[in-house]
Design an enzyme around this catalytic site. Structure first.
Site, mmCIF file in Angstrom:
data_model
loop_
_atom_site.group_PDB
_atom_site.id
_atom_site.type_symbol
_atom_site.label_atom_id
_atom_site.label_comp_id
_atom_site.label_asym_id
_atom_site.label_seq_id
_atom_site.Cartn_x
_atom_site.Cartn_y
_atom_site.Cartn_z
ATOM 1 N N SER A 2 -9.032 54.388 120.173
ATOM 2 C CA SER A 2 -8.012 53.564 119.500
ATOM 3 C C SER A 2 -8.078 53.730 117.987
ATOM 4 C CB SER A 2 -8.204 52.089 119.847
ATOM 5 O OG SER A 2 -7.984 51.888 121.228
ATOM 6 N N ASP A 19 0.117 46.229 115.808
ATOM 7 C CA ASP A 19 -1.242 46.670 116.153
ATOM 8 C C ASP A 19 -1.725 47.729 115.179
ATOM 9 O OD1 ASP A 19 -3.648 46.690 117.504
ATOM 10 O OD2 ASP A 19 -2.975 48.101 119.035
ATOM 11 N N HIS A 54 -6.512 45.821 116.645
ATOM 12 C CA HIS A 54 -7.507 45.311 117.583
ATOM 13 C C HIS A 54 -8.886 45.929 117.369
ATOM 14 C CE1 HIS A 54 -6.184 48.920 119.956
ATOM 15 N NE2 HIS A 54 -7.469 48.935 120.293
#
Length: 563
Positions: free
Chosen positions: A406, A323, A290
């Site tokens: 992230s 992910d 992402h």
């Protein structure tokens, strides 16, 4: 007030025309001073009038002489006519007209008021010089018989006056008077010195108090403003060695920061910031899918290293189901890959360190512990078709993780990567890779490095990642405990793939799977997470219920490369 005037009883007229009052008989023994004599008189007879009687104005006698009346003078004879046979007046003529009332000070003192004492100031003797004390007059002796006055020599010295309180006589010659004396001069001097000493001490004390007050005020102001007198210098520790224990948070951060990078991604009208870490010296960097998703096919990815150097990067491969994504930078030398740990060795309570760029604050280091293991989570799903949903059997940590962290590494106590920070639980209860921009509440999740390592290797080699599969379709609307096999397939085909691992194990539509390798599962998502935690080809034991009966089946996981 008419006493002593002409015609007053008890008064007699003298030869010089003045009236003489009768001398009062007083018991206090007052004396009159002698009247001054004529210096030009050659014989004592000049003071004696005719008839041989002494002049009653002569003050040489006692107080009894004043009681004898003087001989009367003829009224036809003027008061200023000298006696017959005399060449010159017996007494000097006054410079003023005669006073018929004999009023002092030109006449004789009246009996109505005593004359003030005649005092002559004298020099005060020096301190310590003895001064004679004048004799104290005693009570007057009895009056003696009147005797003729003795001749007075012209050059005879004047008799000193011993009575300072004698009646005032303006015609009397000044007499020697004893000098005035101080009352107890020694004691007075001592008192004066003591008074000066007390005043000096009081003045000195006042001066000291004023000076002390001013000095205290100045010092107080200095202490309040500057904390002391002169330059302000606060205590400080000396310079210490920069090295830290390698197992401390500071030691771990010092070793890992050169291998952690910040990614700035833009494309398709979107932009984002994330974190990654170096996998090898060839320039491969692992991050979240992402994070690079906004770049699309023609976007830009800029990598910024801890040293401040930047480089452009390209996407090597990505997988939304895990992910995870791999990008590569070229032309960069001296890359230091981070060592990888083993997530199967992690236990709840182990210390961890998270590094990233929350809100684009590169190089941020936080620490915490492992709060839980094998926490099944799903993230993404913005597309609505489920193609972007990630299923992760995650490590849970309370180390602060925020948007921008992230893709960053989660390190163990030895500085080895045990997870990839991916998602946080936001305050509104949702699970979002970016936390809904709300920040950390102490619930962060990381992809275990064992799963990340396998996926990264596949992405570097082929650009795609394989997913382990059972070959069944699940009913995601089932609300009971466990994962139920759907009655129909998603594409209209059979819910159990023909020839797949599930069909070979004997799984049928409507079966409810309750355990995987003996661990309970409570939903279809949790069954997918448990399956994705394994590699294709791994063997699983499934516990299922069919028509109220529980049975166990064993199967070998298949593979799917459709991401």
């Amino acid at each position: 007030m008419n006493e002593g005037k002409p015609g007053t009883p008890g008064a007699s007229e003298g030869p010089d025309g003045d009236f003489v009052l009768a001398r009062p008989e007083r018991p206090d023994g007052d004396y009159e001073l002698p009247r001054p004599h004529d210096a030009t008189a050659s014989t004592p007879a000049a003071d004696v009038p005719d008839g041989g009687a002494p002049d009653p104005r002569h003050r040489g006698g006692t107080s009894a002489d004043a009681s004898e009346p003087a001989p009367a003078q003829s009224a036809d004879t003027p008061a200023s006519t000298p006696a017959p046979g005399a060449d010159a007046p017996a007494h000097p003529q006054p410079l003023h007209d005669p006073d018929p009332y004999s009023t002092p000070p030109y006449g004789e003192p009246g009996p109505w008021a005593p004359a003030p004492p005649v005092q002559h100031p004298a020099a005060t003797p020096a301190h310590g010089v003895a001064v004679g004390v004048p004799p104290v007059p005693h009570e007057a002796a009895p009056a003696a018989p009147v005797t003729p006055a003795a001749p007075v020599a012209q050059d005879a010295p004047a008799t000193p006056v011993t009575d300072p309180w004698a009646r005032y006589d303006p015609w009397a010659a000044p007499a020697a008077v004893a000098p005035l004396q101080q009352a107890d001069p020694v004691e007075e001097d001592v008192r004066r010195r003591r008074g000066r000493r007390r005043r000096a001490l009081a003045g000195g004390a006042l001066v000291i108090a004023l000076v002390s007050g001013v000095a205290g005020g100045v010092v107080g102001v200095q202490l309040e403003r500057n904390g002391g007198i002169g330059a302000v210098e606060l205590p400080q520790a000396g310079v210490e060695a920069p090295d830290r224990d390698p197992d401390s948070v500071a030691g771990i951060a010092a070793q890992a920061l050169p291998s952690v990078v910040t990614l700035h991604v833009s494309g398709g009208g979107k932009a984002g910031t994330g974190t990654g870490f170096v996998l090898d010296d060839r320039g491969h960097i692992l991050t979240n899918d992402h994070v690079v998703e906004p770049a699309g096919e023609d976007g830009e990815i800029t990598v910024t290293f801890h040293s401040g150097d930047t480089a452009e990067a390209t996407v090597v491969g990505r997988d939304s189901g895990y992910d995870l994504a791999v990008v590569r930078v070229k032309g960069v030398r001296g890359l230091a890959p981070l060592p990888l740990g083993n997530s199967d060795n992690v236990r709840v309570g182990d210390p961890v360190v998270a590094i990233g760029a929350p809100f684009d604050l590169a190089g941020t280091v936080t620490s915490g512990i492992i709060s839980a293991r094998e926490r099944p989570i799903t993230a993404g799903g913005e597309k609505g078709d489920g193609s972007d949903v990630s299923y992760v059997d995650a490590l849970q940590t309370d180390a602060p993780i925020n948007p921008g962290n992230s893709g960053g590494p989660l390190l163990d106590g030895k500085g080895r990567v045990i997870g990839i920070n991916s998602a946080i639980r936001s305050a509104d209860g949702g699970l979002d890779p970016e936390g809904g921009q709300s920040g950390s509440i102490g619930l962060g999740f990381a992809i275990p490095i064992n799963q990340g390592k396998r996926v990264a290797e596949e992405l570097i080699e082929t650009g795609k990642a394989t997913h382990p599969v059972i070959g069944i379709t699940l009913d995601m609307e089932y609300s009971g405990d466990g994962a139920r096999v759907a009655a129909e397939g998603s594409d209209g085909g059979p819910p159990v793939s023909t020839g797949g691992p599930g069909a070979e194990a004997g799984i049928r539509p409507g079966d409810v799977i309750t355990k995987v390798d003996g661990r309970p599962v409570h939903s279809g998502e949790e069954l997918i997470v448990k399956t994705r935690a394994h590699r294709p080809g791994d063997r699983l034991e499934l516990t299922l219920e069919r028509r109220g009966e529980e049975r166990t089946v064993s199967l070998v996981l298949g593979s799917s490369d459709d991401g």
